[in-house]
Scaffold this motif. Structure first.
Motif, mmCIF file in Angstrom:
data_model
loop_
_atom_site.group_PDB
_atom_site.id
_atom_site.type_symbol
_atom_site.label_atom_id
_atom_site.label_comp_id
_atom_site.label_asym_id
_atom_site.label_seq_id
_atom_site.Cartn_x
_atom_site.Cartn_y
_atom_site.Cartn_z
ATOM 1 N N LEU A 295 0.853 -1.186 0.000
ATOM 2 C CA LEU A 295 0.000 0.000 0.000
ATOM 3 C C LEU A 295 0.887 1.233 0.000
ATOM 4 N N GLY A 296 0.549 2.213 -0.837
ATOM 5 C CA GLY A 296 1.294 3.460 -0.890
ATOM 6 C C GLY A 296 2.512 3.360 -1.789
ATOM 7 N N ASP A 297 3.455 4.261 -1.568
ATOM 8 C CA ASP A 297 4.674 4.315 -2.378
ATOM 9 C C ASP A 297 5.673 3.303 -1.828
ATOM 10 N N ALA A 298 5.377 2.035 -2.066
ATOM 11 C CA ALA A 298 6.203 0.940 -1.544
ATOM 12 C C ALA A 298 6.627 0.052 -2.688
ATOM 13 N N HIS A 299 7.821 -0.516 -2.555
ATOM 14 C CA HIS A 299 8.388 -1.357 -3.605
ATOM 15 C C HIS A 299 9.085 -2.544 -2.952
ATOM 16 N N VAL A 300 8.919 -3.717 -3.556
ATOM 17 C CA VAL A 300 9.569 -4.912 -3.028
ATOM 18 C C VAL A 300 10.395 -5.565 -4.126
ATOM 19 N N VAL A 301 11.558 -6.049 -3.752
ATOM 20 C CA VAL A 301 12.442 -6.765 -4.666
ATOM 21 C C VAL A 301 12.915 -8.029 -3.965
ATOM 22 N N ASP A 302 12.726 -9.175 -4.624
ATOM 23 C CA ASP A 302 13.155 -10.447 -4.046
ATOM 24 C C ASP A 302 12.599 -10.602 -2.629
ATOM 25 N N THR A 303 11.311 -10.308 -2.492
ATOM 26 C CA THR A 303 10.647 -10.317 -1.179
ATOM 27 C C THR A 303 9.365 -11.127 -1.294
ATOM 28 N N THR A 304 9.054 -11.910 -0.258
ATOM 29 C CA THR A 304 7.867 -12.757 -0.282
ATOM 30 C C THR A 304 7.096 -12.646 1.029
ATOM 31 N N GLY A 305 5.782 -12.866 0.937
ATOM 32 C CA GLY A 305 4.928 -13.006 2.117
ATOM 33 C C GLY A 305 4.981 -11.849 3.082
ATOM 34 N N SER A 306 5.137 -10.627 2.581
ATOM 35 C CA SER A 306 5.314 -9.466 3.465
ATOM 36 C C SER A 306 4.205 -8.435 3.267
ATOM 37 N N ILE A 307 3.997 -7.640 4.313
ATOM 38 C CA ILE A 307 3.051 -6.522 4.284
ATOM 39 C C ILE A 307 3.883 -5.244 4.325
ATOM 40 N N VAL A 308 3.738 -4.418 3.290
ATOM 41 C CA VAL A 308 4.486 -3.153 3.228
ATOM 42 C C VAL A 308 3.460 -2.034 3.075
ATOM 43 N N TRP A 309 3.270 -1.263 4.125
ATOM 44 C CA TRP A 309 2.206 -0.256 4.230
ATOM 45 C C TRP A 309 2.888 1.101 4.389
ATOM 46 N N ALA A 310 2.918 1.885 3.308
ATOM 47 C CA ALA A 310 3.646 3.157 3.313
ATOM 48 C C ALA A 310 2.672 4.318 3.202
ATOM 49 N N GLU A 311 2.424 4.999 4.311
ATOM 50 C CA GLU A 311 1.606 6.203 4.292
ATOM 51 C C GLU A 311 2.456 7.455 4.203
ATOM 52 N N GLU A 312 3.748 7.322 4.427
ATOM 53 C CA GLU A 312 4.663 8.458 4.380
ATOM 54 C C GLU A 312 5.940 8.046 3.663
ATOM 55 N N GLY A 313 6.382 8.868 2.712
ATOM 56 C CA GLY A 313 7.646 8.606 2.049
ATOM 57 C C GLY A 313 7.603 7.359 1.185
ATOM 58 N N THR A 314 8.775 6.940 0.779
ATOM 59 C CA THR A 314 8.941 5.752 -0.046
ATOM 60 C C THR A 314 9.584 4.651 0.780
ATOM 61 N N VAL A 315 9.056 3.438 0.636
ATOM 62 C CA VAL A 315 9.604 2.291 1.360
ATOM 63 C C VAL A 315 10.046 1.252 0.337
ATOM 64 N N VAL A 316 11.276 0.756 0.501
ATOM 65 C CA VAL A 316 11.791 -0.310 -0.343
ATOM 66 C C VAL A 316 12.194 -1.479 0.550
ATOM 67 N N VAL A 317 11.710 -2.671 0.229
ATOM 68 C CA VAL A 317 12.088 -3.875 0.970
ATOM 69 C C VAL A 317 12.779 -4.817 -0.004
#
Length: 359
Positions: A295-317
């Motif tokens: 959710l939001g400005d979030a990006h995942v690379v080589d990531t599985t089974g995760s919740i990435v909830w970005a209401e502020e800024g950019t999140v990279v996992v």
């Protein structure tokens, strides 16, 4: 299933009350007292309370719906659900648990219609398909209209869940429906006990969805809940504030259902989730091909089974699995998914200035 009851039985007048006063602290740091769980998009792109209202109104129109909440949430709830009018909200003067507020709701519903069947819903459940849910409520409304019992809906367990109460199922009491007596209510078990319930069968999760005549609930309170029964004259006199001031902090399960010998359970015909912890989001929201919810400005690379909830800024996992990563209210929170149920214990160990968000 709707229509399986006797066609000669008059249609009961159904009312719905929606419990919407909690905070949902297990969704910190996104959930706050000003923006509690029921105002978050945890079941769809809409707030949970909007999903709840949209789901029930094909069966029960808005004039017979009441939202039970606190004064501080009146504005946010009406903003989230603009079809609601102020008269649709019953504002409890103070939070005292579900037993006092449902007693008040039953009193008001019975005052409008002494024969009304009252359906009590939570604002934070995810239920699919809605058609099966409404069919079961309609049929159970007929049963409640002709039986002096308090009915709950039980969910067939799918895992050894330790966060729910369980119901031990008794004999069938409605021949045409999966409706049974209740042998026992069981508190939240440890994992080994929950695993045994799953293996043995005969136990259902207690969904907290209730169906009963409003007058039947009041009668059961008079019989089994003296700490509230003695306060009913205050409601009759219109003194709601004093009723709440003097009422104990008490749940409807502990105060009424666990004491009564007139409780029934209907087996659910729908999928249900109470979205109790962050981990539940992967059960209730669509995921990508690697099982991630973003959710939001979030990006995942080589990531599985995760919740990435970005209401502020950019999140990279990158290069992670089974994580919860949340940015909200100036806080970044990271945890393993399998420890999401421990969030309350974790919050107790943090400085108050971190936990007490302004929202």
């Amino acid at each position: 299933m709707r229509g399986s009851t006797n066609s000669s039985t008059p249609e009961p007048t159904l009312w719905a009350v929606i419990l919407a006063g909690g905070v949902g602290s297990r969704f910190w740091p996104v959930s706050t007292p000003q923006r509690p769980k029921q105002l978050l998009p945890l079941g769809s792109a809409r707030p949970l309370i909007v999903d709840t209202i949209v789901r029930i109104t094909p069966l029960i129109p808005l004039p017979r719906l009441r939202v039970l909440t606190g004064e501080h949430l009146v504005g946010p709830i009406m903003e989230a659900a603009p079809d609601l009018e102020r008269d649709h909200l019953m504002v409890e003067p103070m939070a005292k648990g579900t037993a006092p507020v449902l007693t008040w709701a039953a009193f008001e519903v019975a005052r409008h219609d002494p024969n009304a069947v009252m359906i009590s819903l939570h604002a934070d459940h995810v239920i699919e398909p809605a058609s099966a849910f409404l069919d079961l409520l309609a049929d159970l409304g007929h049963v409640a209209a002709t039986h002096d019992r308090l009915f709950t809906i039980g969910i067939e367990p799918t895992r050894p869940e330790t966060g729910y109460g369980y119901i031990r199922v008794g004999p069938r009491i409605a021949p045409a429906l999966d409706v049974y007596g209740v042998e026992d209510f069981v508190e939240k078990p440890d994992r080994d006990t929950a695993q045994e319930y799953l293996r043995r069968g005969g136990y259902l999760w207690n969904s907290g969805i209730f169906v009963w005549r409003a007058t039947t609930l009041l009668e059961q309170i008079r019989r089994h809940t003296p700490e509230l029964a003695t306060l009913l004259p205050l409601l009759e006199a219109g003194n709601v504030r004093e009723f709440f001031e003097r009422a104990p902090n008490l749940s409807i399960d502990e105060g009424v259902l666990e004491r009564s010998d007139a409780v029934g359970v209907a087996r659910a015909t729908f999928r249900w989730d109470d979205v109790g912890t962050w981990d539940a989001v992967l059960r209730t929201r669509p995921t990508d091909g690697d099982g991630n919810f973003i959710l939001g400005d979030a990006h995942v690379v080589d990531t599985t089974g995760s919740i990435v909830w970005a209401e502020e800024g950019t999140v990279v996992v990158f290069g992670a699995s089974d994580l919860i990563v949340v940015t909200s209210n100036g806080i970044t929170f990271v945890a393993p998914r399998d420890r999401s149920s421990e969030l309350k214990q974790m919050l107790a160990q943090l400085p108050g200035r971190v936990v007490e968000l302004e929202g």
